[in-house]
Scaffold this motif. Sequence first.
Motif, mmCIF file in Angstrom:
data_model
loop_
_atom_site.group_PDB
_atom_site.id
_atom_site.type_symbol
_atom_site.label_atom_id
_atom_site.label_comp_id
_atom_site.label_asym_id
_atom_site.label_seq_id
_atom_site.Cartn_x
_atom_site.Cartn_y
_atom_site.Cartn_z
ATOM 1 N N LEU A 167 33.302 38.423 -26.784
ATOM 2 C CA LEU A 167 32.343 39.517 -26.718
ATOM 3 C C LEU A 167 32.721 40.439 -25.567
ATOM 4 C CD1 LEU A 167 29.003 37.506 -27.067
ATOM 5 C CD2 LEU A 167 30.213 38.718 -28.885
ATOM 6 N N THR A 168 32.591 41.725 -25.777
ATOM 7 C CA THR A 168 32.807 42.654 -24.680
ATOM 8 C C THR A 168 31.613 42.608 -23.740
ATOM 9 O OG1 THR A 168 31.742 44.526 -25.778
ATOM 10 C CG2 THR A 168 34.102 44.175 -26.217
ATOM 11 N N ARG A 169 31.787 43.193 -22.583
ATOM 12 C CA ARG A 169 30.681 43.280 -21.628
ATOM 13 C C ARG A 169 29.479 43.985 -22.255
ATOM 14 N NH1 ARG A 169 31.264 46.581 -15.925
ATOM 15 N NH2 ARG A 169 29.360 45.841 -14.890
ATOM 16 N N ALA A 170 29.745 45.055 -22.994
ATOM 17 C CA ALA A 170 28.657 45.807 -23.627
ATOM 18 C C ALA A 170 27.977 44.990 -24.714
ATOM 19 C CB ALA A 170 29.200 47.110 -24.206
ATOM 20 N N GLU B 256 24.036 43.875 -24.603
ATOM 21 C CA GLU B 256 23.152 44.310 -25.688
ATOM 22 C C GLU B 256 22.489 43.118 -26.374
ATOM 23 O OE1 GLU B 256 23.462 46.829 -29.898
ATOM 24 O OE2 GLU B 256 25.122 46.862 -28.463
ATOM 25 N N LYS B 257 23.265 42.078 -26.653
ATOM 26 C CA LYS B 257 22.701 40.903 -27.324
ATOM 27 C C LYS B 257 21.678 40.187 -26.441
ATOM 28 C CE LYS B 257 26.559 39.953 -30.478
ATOM 29 N NZ LYS B 257 25.749 40.139 -31.689
ATOM 30 N N VAL B 258 21.960 40.087 -25.148
ATOM 31 C CA VAL B 258 20.996 39.456 -24.242
ATOM 32 C C VAL B 258 19.701 40.266 -24.212
ATOM 33 C CG1 VAL B 258 20.501 38.920 -21.823
ATOM 34 C CG2 VAL B 258 22.706 38.276 -22.817
ATOM 35 N N ALA B 259 19.824 41.590 -24.172
ATOM 36 C CA ALA B 259 18.640 42.443 -24.112
ATOM 37 C C ALA B 259 17.755 42.259 -25.337
ATOM 38 C CB ALA B 259 19.058 43.908 -23.972
ATOM 39 N N TYR B 260 18.349 42.264 -26.513
ATOM 40 C CA TYR B 260 17.559 42.106 -27.733
ATOM 41 C C TYR B 260 17.006 40.690 -27.866
ATOM 42 C CZ TYR B 260 18.719 46.703 -29.622
ATOM 43 O OH TYR B 260 18.820 48.063 -29.827
ATOM 44 N N PHE B 261 17.794 39.707 -27.464
ATOM 45 C CA PHE B 261 17.332 38.326 -27.553
ATOM 46 C C PHE B 261 16.128 38.099 -26.645
ATOM 47 C CE2 PHE B 261 17.944 33.778 -26.112
ATOM 48 C CZ PHE B 261 17.397 33.213 -27.265
ATOM 49 N N ASP C 230 14.870 43.601 -14.842
ATOM 50 C CA ASP C 230 15.799 44.316 -13.963
ATOM 51 C C ASP C 230 17.246 43.897 -14.236
ATOM 52 O OD1 ASP C 230 13.127 44.492 -12.744
ATOM 53 O OD2 ASP C 230 14.163 45.435 -11.069
ATOM 54 N N ASP C 231 17.478 42.593 -14.371
ATOM 55 C CA ASP C 231 18.836 42.115 -14.629
ATOM 56 C C ASP C 231 19.344 42.601 -15.986
ATOM 57 O OD1 ASP C 231 18.924 40.822 -12.213
ATOM 58 O OD2 ASP C 231 18.406 38.847 -13.022
ATOM 59 N N ILE C 232 18.463 42.588 -16.973
ATOM 60 C CA ILE C 232 18.856 43.024 -18.316
ATOM 61 C C ILE C 232 19.216 44.500 -18.323
ATOM 62 C CG2 ILE C 232 17.972 43.441 -20.650
ATOM 63 C CD1 ILE C 232 16.303 40.847 -20.281
ATOM 64 N N VAL C 233 18.347 45.325 -17.751
ATOM 65 C CA VAL C 233 18.589 46.769 -17.733
ATOM 66 C C VAL C 233 19.825 47.094 -16.912
ATOM 67 C CG1 VAL C 233 17.676 48.980 -16.912
ATOM 68 C CG2 VAL C 233 16.211 47.405 -18.186
ATOM 69 N N ARG C 234 19.974 46.437 -15.776
ATOM 70 C CA ARG C 234 21.146 46.699 -14.931
ATOM 71 C C ARG C 234 22.438 46.345 -15.667
ATOM 72 N NH1 ARG C 234 19.310 44.302 -10.974
ATOM 73 N NH2 ARG C 234 18.424 46.105 -9.879
ATOM 74 N N ALA C 235 22.440 45.236 -16.392
ATOM 75 C CA ALA C 235 23.636 44.841 -17.145
ATOM 76 C C ALA C 235 23.965 45.867 -18.225
ATOM 77 C CB ALA C 235 23.429 43.463 -17.764
ATOM 78 N N CYS C 236 22.943 46.383 -18.901
ATOM 79 C CA CYS C 236 23.176 47.386 -19.942
ATOM 80 C C CYS C 236 23.728 48.674 -19.346
ATOM 81 C CB CYS C 236 21.884 47.671 -20.704
ATOM 82 S SG CYS C 236 21.349 46.356 -21.825
ATOM 83 N N LEU C 237 23.125 49.142 -18.261
ATOM 84 C CA LEU C 237 23.595 50.388 -17.650
ATOM 85 C C LEU C 237 24.994 50.220 -17.059
ATOM 86 C CD1 LEU C 237 20.389 51.815 -15.882
ATOM 87 C CD2 LEU C 237 21.225 52.182 -18.210
ATOM 88 N N LEU D 101 23.456 50.821 -25.957
ATOM 89 C CA LEU D 101 23.011 50.098 -24.762
ATOM 90 C C LEU D 101 21.663 50.618 -24.261
ATOM 91 C CD1 LEU D 101 26.483 49.806 -23.051
ATOM 92 C CD2 LEU D 101 25.031 47.876 -23.674
ATOM 93 N N ILE D 102 21.444 51.914 -24.356
ATOM 94 C CA ILE D 102 20.151 52.467 -23.949
ATOM 95 C C ILE D 102 19.057 51.984 -24.887
ATOM 96 C CG2 ILE D 102 18.825 54.583 -23.598
ATOM 97 C CD1 ILE D 102 21.050 53.875 -21.519
ATOM 98 N N ASN D 103 19.353 51.941 -26.186
ATOM 99 C CA ASN D 103 18.368 51.422 -27.146
ATOM 100 C C ASN D 103 17.958 50.001 -26.790
ATOM 101 O OD1 ASN D 103 18.105 53.672 -28.805
ATOM 102 N ND2 ASN D 103 19.803 53.075 -30.131
ATOM 103 N N ALA D 104 18.929 49.170 -26.401
ATOM 104 C CA ALA D 104 18.636 47.772 -26.062
ATOM 105 C C ALA D 104 17.854 47.673 -24.756
ATOM 106 C CB ALA D 104 19.938 46.980 -25.961
ATOM 107 N N ALA D 105 18.280 48.445 -23.756
ATOM 108 C CA ALA D 105 17.627 48.380 -22.444
ATOM 109 C C ALA D 105 16.205 48.922 -22.483
ATOM 110 C CB ALA D 105 18.450 49.161 -21.423
ATOM 111 N N GLN D 106 15.956 49.874 -23.364
ATOM 112 C CA GLN D 106 14.663 50.562 -23.401
ATOM 113 C C GLN D 106 13.497 49.611 -23.654
ATOM 114 O OE1 GLN D 106 14.833 53.940 -25.992
ATOM 115 N NE2 GLN D 106 12.727 54.567 -25.617
#
Length: 216
Positions: free
Chosen positions: A111-114, A118-123, A142-149, A185-190
Amino acid sequence: MVAPTPDGKVIDAGDVWSISGRQPPEAVAAAGLGAQRQAITDGLAHLLRLGDNQRRDWLDRRQPASSARVNWWLYLLLVIDQVLGDQPGRRADWVELKLWLLRQGQARGVLTRAESAEKVAYFAADMRRAGAELPDLLPSADDIVRACLDAIPVGRDQVPMLDARRDLHGLDPTQIRLSRLAKNLINAAQWHLDEVQDERLADQLSKWIAVKPSLV
């Protein structure tokens, strides 16, 4: 969707423009595994009882050649999603295992970093919507959003956007991919904005959300 005619420098006739489907890629991947599926399901249940080193050994012995590796990993994640619905009493164990596998998938280059972010955010969003209160397991907003950004490879001032002066004809394939990656990534972080504690981080995400309509 395949382009029937060329479109300037953006796409040639016969090129794939987009791929979509009613099923997630994990479900499509499952179709090609055949008899391996039960063995994978049994193996994942076995992993619940193992420590990290033994789990890594299990992956080393079983993951297939590189050409089939992505589908195999996607199926591991799909099985856990299915089991989570069937075994609510062991939810914490399965959540911990899926998060561990997502980290391993990124560490092993599957899996790429992105993709991992993204998968962690949705999960995590799915688990919280399901009422799973697992603060010791699920990463913080905070950790999820930071990872996405952090996974967006360009800043807001560099990301390719569509506006009144430029449409898809003005973007090359690399620019289109960058813009779509940022949007995904923004969709997931949102989903986690309301729970972010760091005001600067929340402001960064809000600014990205504001430009999202201009992303591909």
